[in-house]
Design an enzyme around this catalytic site. Structure first.
Site, PDB file in Angstrom:
ATOM      1  N   TYR A  58       0.846  -1.191   0.000  1.00 26.40           N
ATOM      2  CA  TYR A  58       0.000   0.000   0.000  1.00 26.40           C
ATOM      3  C   TYR A  58       0.884   1.246   0.000  1.00 26.40           C
ATOM      4  O   TYR A  58       1.524   1.578   0.985  1.00 26.40           O
ATOM      5  CB  TYR A  58      -0.932   0.020   1.210  1.00 26.40           C
ATOM      6  CG  TYR A  58      -1.905  -1.128   1.297  1.00 26.40           C
ATOM      7  CD1 TYR A  58      -2.230  -1.891   0.179  1.00 26.40           C
ATOM      8  CD2 TYR A  58      -2.507  -1.462   2.501  1.00 26.40           C
ATOM      9  CE1 TYR A  58      -3.114  -2.949   0.266  1.00 26.40           C
ATOM     10  CE2 TYR A  58      -3.405  -2.511   2.595  1.00 26.40           C
ATOM     11  CZ  TYR A  58      -3.700  -3.261   1.478  1.00 26.40           C
ATOM     12  OH  TYR A  58      -4.583  -4.308   1.577  1.00 26.40           O
ATOM     13  N   HIS A 124      -0.291 -12.166   1.032  1.00 27.24           N
ATOM     14  CA  HIS A 124      -1.208 -11.364   0.226  1.00 27.24           C
ATOM     15  C   HIS A 124      -1.702 -12.130  -0.995  1.00 27.24           C
ATOM     16  O   HIS A 124      -2.893 -12.092  -1.321  1.00 27.24           O
ATOM     17  CB  HIS A 124      -0.496 -10.075  -0.189  1.00 27.24           C
ATOM     18  CG  HIS A 124      -1.388  -8.892  -0.249  1.00 27.24           C
ATOM     19  ND1 HIS A 124      -0.931  -7.605  -0.122  1.00 27.24           N
ATOM     20  CD2 HIS A 124      -2.731  -8.773  -0.415  1.00 27.24           C
ATOM     21  CE1 HIS A 124      -1.947  -6.750  -0.212  1.00 27.24           C
ATOM     22  NE2 HIS A 124      -3.038  -7.442  -0.394  1.00 27.24           N
ATOM     23  N   PRO A 219     -16.280  -4.617   3.610  1.00 29.46           N
ATOM     24  CA  PRO A 219     -17.627  -4.881   4.134  1.00 29.46           C
ATOM     25  C   PRO A 219     -18.647  -3.820   3.756  1.00 29.46           C
ATOM     26  O   PRO A 219     -19.853  -4.039   3.887  1.00 29.46           O
ATOM     27  CB  PRO A 219     -17.415  -4.924   5.649  1.00 29.46           C
ATOM     28  CG  PRO A 219     -16.247  -4.007   5.867  1.00 29.46           C
ATOM     29  CD  PRO A 219     -15.348  -4.246   4.687  1.00 29.46           C
ATOM     30  N   PHE A 224     -19.909   1.763  -1.601  1.00 32.49           N
ATOM     31  CA  PHE A 224     -21.245   1.861  -2.190  1.00 32.49           C
ATOM     32  C   PHE A 224     -22.338   1.707  -1.136  1.00 32.49           C
ATOM     33  O   PHE A 224     -23.363   2.412  -1.184  1.00 32.49           O
ATOM     34  CB  PHE A 224     -21.425   0.798  -3.279  1.00 32.49           C
ATOM     35  CG  PHE A 224     -22.756   0.872  -3.960  1.00 32.49           C
ATOM     36  CD1 PHE A 224     -22.986   1.791  -4.976  1.00 32.49           C
ATOM     37  CD2 PHE A 224     -23.811   0.051  -3.580  1.00 32.49           C
ATOM     38  CE1 PHE A 224     -24.224   1.884  -5.591  1.00 32.49           C
ATOM     39  CE2 PHE A 224     -25.050   0.130  -4.197  1.00 32.49           C
ATOM     40  CZ  PHE A 224     -25.254   1.057  -5.204  1.00 32.49           C
TER      41      PHE A 224
END
Length: 332
Positions: A58, A124, A219, A224
Site C-alpha cells: 500500500y 497477500h 464490508p 457503495f
C-alpha cells in the site's frame, strides 16, 4: 467495544477493525492527507477498533510508514496486521513468494512499522512460481524467530484466480488445506458484504469449523453500501472504482435498491443509524469469529463504523436484507 478472538492464537481485537489502505493507496489520491489519516488511526484506537490492517504494497510502503508514526506512541493499544507477497511495479503488480524475499520483506515491514513484532502476518497472494508450502514455511520461521505472532492468508484476489465453473473460493480452500499441514492458519481475509456474500457459501464455514478467524474485507462494498456515492459523478483515474464494473453510472443506479433496503432497516433503529452501520452489523452477525475491516481515512467515518458494533439486527432485519436483490455488475 466488544472484543472478538482471531484464531487458535487467541488474538483479541475490537469487533470492528480499521482498513488502512484508503489512506495511501487505490482510492482518490487527491484526498489522501497524512495528518488527517493519523488522526483517524488514533480515533480508531480510542474507540476500541484495535485491529489495524495494512500491507507493504500500500503506497507502496507509505501506509506502513504512516502507521509506524502511531505505533511508536501506542503499540500496546493496537493489533497490527500486515501482508507480504506482492510487488508493485509500473502499472502492474506481481507475486513474490520466495522464502528469501519473505524474510527480507518482514524485516523491512518491522522497520517501517517501528515495532519488533507483527501480530498477524498475511500472505497477500500465492506466487504461482513457488510452492505455497515453501512460502508458508518461511513465514512460519518468522513466528519461531519471534518476529511474527500469527499467520493469515489473504483471499481478496480470489476472483482473478477463479477457474471457469468453480465456486469463488475453491482455490483458496485448497491453498488453506495445504498450508495447514505446515503451520496453523490463524485468520483468513476475504471480501464479505451485503452485496458480495459469496464467502458465506464455503469459506466462512471452513473457517468456523477450524477455529480460524475471518477478516471481512470491503464490508461496505468499496463505499457503495454507505449510501454516500452518487451515480454518474465518477472517480479519479487512480481510484480502483473507476475500473470496477459495479461502479459505472448504469450499475450504480441499478444497485440503488440495495442501499434503499439498508436505509429502511436503519430507520427502524433510529434517525442517526446509517446504511453503513447496518451493512457492518450484518457482517458482524455472521459469527463471533468474524471481524469486519472497513477502510476509512477520516475520523468521522472511523467513529461511524465503530458505532456499528453496538447495533443488533433483529430476525426481521436479517430476513429483509436477505431478500434484497443481488448486485448487478461483476468481475466474473
Amino acid at each position: 467495544m466488544e472484543r472478538r478472538t482471531i484464531g487458535a492464537t487467541a488474538l483479541a481485537v475490537g469487533a470492528v477493525g480499521l482498513g488502512c489502505m484508503p489512506m495511501s493507496w487505490a482510492y482518490s489520491t487527491s484526498r489522501q492527507r497524512g495528518e488527517e489519516s493519523l488522526r483517524a488511526v488514533h480515533r480508531a484506537l480510542d474507540l476500541g477498533s484495535t485491529l489495524l490492517d495494512t500491507a507493504d504494497m500500500y503506497g507502496p510502503f507509505t501506509n506502513e510508514l504512516l502507521l509506524g508514526r502511531v505505533l511508536r506512541q501506542r503499540r500496546s493499544d493496537a493489533l497490527v496486521s500486515t501482508k507480504v507477497g506482492l510487488l508493485v511495479g509500473d502499472q502492474h503488480v506481481v507475486a513474490n513468494g520466495r522464502p528469501g524475499y519473505v524474510r527480507r520483506a518482514c524485516d523491512a515491514s518491522l522497520r517501517r512499522l517501528q515495532t519488533d513484532v507483527i501480530d498477524l502476518y498475511q500472505l497477500h497472494r500465492a506466487d504461482p512460481e513457488v510452492p505455497i508450502e515453501e512460502t508458508w514455511g518461511a513465514m512460519a520461521d518468522l513466528v519461531r524467530a519471534g518476529k511474527v505472532r500469527a499467520l493469515g492468508l489473504c483471499a481478496v484476489g480470489a476472483r482473478s484466480a477463479r477457474r471457469p465453473g468453480a465456486r469463488l473460493h475453491d482455490t483458496t480452500i485448497r491453498q488453506l488445506e495445504r498450508v495447514q499441514q505446515v503451520f496453523p492458519v490463524s485468520a483468513v481475509e476475504a471480501e464479505l458484504s451485503v452485496w458480495s456474500p459469496e464467502a458465506l457459501e464455503t469459506l466462512l464455514p471452513w473457517c468456523e469449523a477450524r477455529g480460524v478467524g475471518f477478516l471481512a474485507a470491503m464490508p461496505l462494498g468499496n463505499g457503495f453500501l454507505t449510501g454516500t456515492l452518487t451515480p454518474g459523478v465518477g472517480f479519479e483515474p487512480d481510484d480502483l472504482r473507476a475500473r470496477h464494473p459495479r461502479f459505472t453510472a448504469e450499475m450504480m443506479a441499478a444497485n440503488q435498491p440495495i442501499v434503499a433496503g439498508l436505509r429502511r432497516v436503519a430507520r427502524r433503529h433510529g434517525e442517526h443509524v446509517t446504511p453503513a452501520q447496518v451493512a457492518l452489523a450484518w457482517v458482524l452477525a455472521r459469527g463471533r469469529h468474524v471481524v469486519p475491516v472497513p477502510g476509512a481515512k477520516r475520523e468521522r467515518w472511523v467513529a461511524e463504523n465503530a458505532a456499528a458494533a453496538e447495533l443488533r439486527l433483529t430476525e426481521r432485519d436479517l430476513a429483509e436484507i436477505a431478500e434484497l436483490p443481488a448486485a448487478r455488475g461483476s468481475w466474473d
